[in-house]
Design an enzyme around this catalytic site. Structure first.
Site, PDB file in Angstrom:
ATOM      1  N   HIS A 235      52.674   7.498  33.075  1.00 23.48           N
ATOM      2  CA  HIS A 235      53.255   7.297  34.408  1.00 23.48           C
ATOM      3  C   HIS A 235      52.174   7.059  35.468  1.00 23.48           C
ATOM      4  O   HIS A 235      52.490   6.806  36.624  1.00 23.48           O
ATOM      5  CB  HIS A 235      54.211   8.441  34.789  1.00 23.48           C
ATOM      6  CG  HIS A 235      53.566   9.679  35.305  1.00 23.48           C
ATOM      7  ND1 HIS A 235      53.304  10.777  34.510  1.00 23.48           N
ATOM      8  CD2 HIS A 235      53.145  10.006  36.548  1.00 23.48           C
ATOM      9  CE1 HIS A 235      52.752  11.723  35.263  1.00 23.48           C
ATOM     10  NE2 HIS A 235      52.643  11.282  36.495  1.00 23.48           N
TER      11      HIS A 235
ATOM     12  N   ASP B 145      54.298  10.483  27.340  1.00 20.09           N
ATOM     13  CA  ASP B 145      53.658  10.243  28.641  1.00 20.09           C
ATOM     14  C   ASP B 145      52.140  10.259  28.429  1.00 20.09           C
ATOM     15  O   ASP B 145      51.437  11.191  28.803  1.00 20.09           O
ATOM     16  CB  ASP B 145      54.095  11.294  29.667  1.00 20.09           C
ATOM     17  CG  ASP B 145      53.642  10.939  31.083  1.00 20.09           C
ATOM     18  OD1 ASP B 145      53.191   9.785  31.287  1.00 20.09           O
ATOM     19  OD2 ASP B 145      53.730  11.809  31.968  1.00 20.09           O
TER      20      ASP B 145
ATOM     21  N   SER C 274      48.265  14.260  38.139  1.00 17.66           N
ATOM     22  CA  SER C 274      48.805  13.620  36.940  1.00 17.66           C
ATOM     23  C   SER C 274      47.737  12.883  36.157  1.00 17.66           C
ATOM     24  O   SER C 274      46.858  12.246  36.740  1.00 17.66           O
ATOM     25  CB  SER C 274      49.878  12.601  37.328  1.00 17.66           C
ATOM     26  OG  SER C 274      51.038  13.248  37.741  1.00 17.66           O
TER      27      SER C 274
END
Length: 233
Positions: free
Chosen positions: A40, A85, A179
């Site tokens: 992502h 992910d 992230s």
């Protein structure tokens, strides 16, 4: 990172800053030519900085790269919150090891529940209002039983290729902007910062991290040149 402290300038030589005009993520250098991050975190016009501590300072051995190629799980170009992910980036050219740049080892085995691990990044240090620091923050959190995350987040499947990690009583957590960065246990990358609660560091709402150990074969195959390899089913 919420509830952490400024990282020591010498403890994050593998930490990459992924940056485009309106988006930032972390990443991890796993060898001179490859960075591991979250799917992502894919963004256009991405630059990858290595050897950075304070983002407003230019370091002598800082190195800037961009992606030569990005690899995702072929089994599904789609990832979701608890599956796949993960993204592997081949840099346009290798980086040189230096005082502030060196790769981090892939895991030799899975982490155990109860392990104390370290998360780091340039993400917000407050939540829900966001405050972005100039320097990366580091915090020690625990690998928790996956059931803690299942209790916190409706829709999590019974098993997944994710790690549940945080502090049960809250107060320390990765957050927006972290992230793609690493969760490090015993000097190895065990997790990739993936997602968590809307407000970070809440009690009983730990973070979810892509479980790197489950993807070892995929990572090593791609680096070895077998780019048609599928992610684990």
């Amino acid at each position: 990172v919420i509830g952490g402290d400024e990282c020591n300038i010498n403890e994050h030589r593998f930490l990459a800053l992924l940056y485009s005009e309106r988006f930032q993520c972390g990443g991890t250098l796993i060898n001179e030519e490859w960075v591991l991050t979250a799917a992502h975190c894919d963004m256009g016009n991405m630059y990858i900085y290595l050897g950075v501590h304070n983002v407003s300072v230019q370091y002598d051995d800082e190195q800037r790269r961009y992606p030569k190629k990005k690899y995702f799980c072929l089994s599904s170009r789609n990832y979701n919150q608890w599956d796949n992910d993960i993204m592997l980036i081949r840099l346009n050219r290798p980086v040189r090891n230096s005082a502030h740049i060196a790769p981090l080892s892939l895991p030799s085995g899975p982490p155990s529940v109860g392990s104390v691990c370290r998360v780091m990044g340039w993400g917000t240090i407050t939540s829900p209002n966001e405050t972005y620091p100039d320097v990366p923050h580091c915090a020690n959190i625990n690998i928790l039983d996956y059931e803690v995350c299942r209790a916190a987040y409706a829709g999590l499947p019974a098993t997944s290729r994710t790690l549940c990690a945080g502090i049960l009583e809250g107060g320390k957590d990765s957050c927006r902007g972290d992230s793609g960065g690493p969760l490090i246990c015993n000097g190895e990358i065990q997790g990739i910062v993936s997602w968590g609660g809307n407000i970070c560091a809440q009690p009983r709402e730990p973070g979810l991290y892509t479980k790197v150990f489950d993807y070892i074969d995929w990572i090593q195959s791609i680096i070895a040149g077998n780019t048609t390899v599928n992610c684990p089913p």
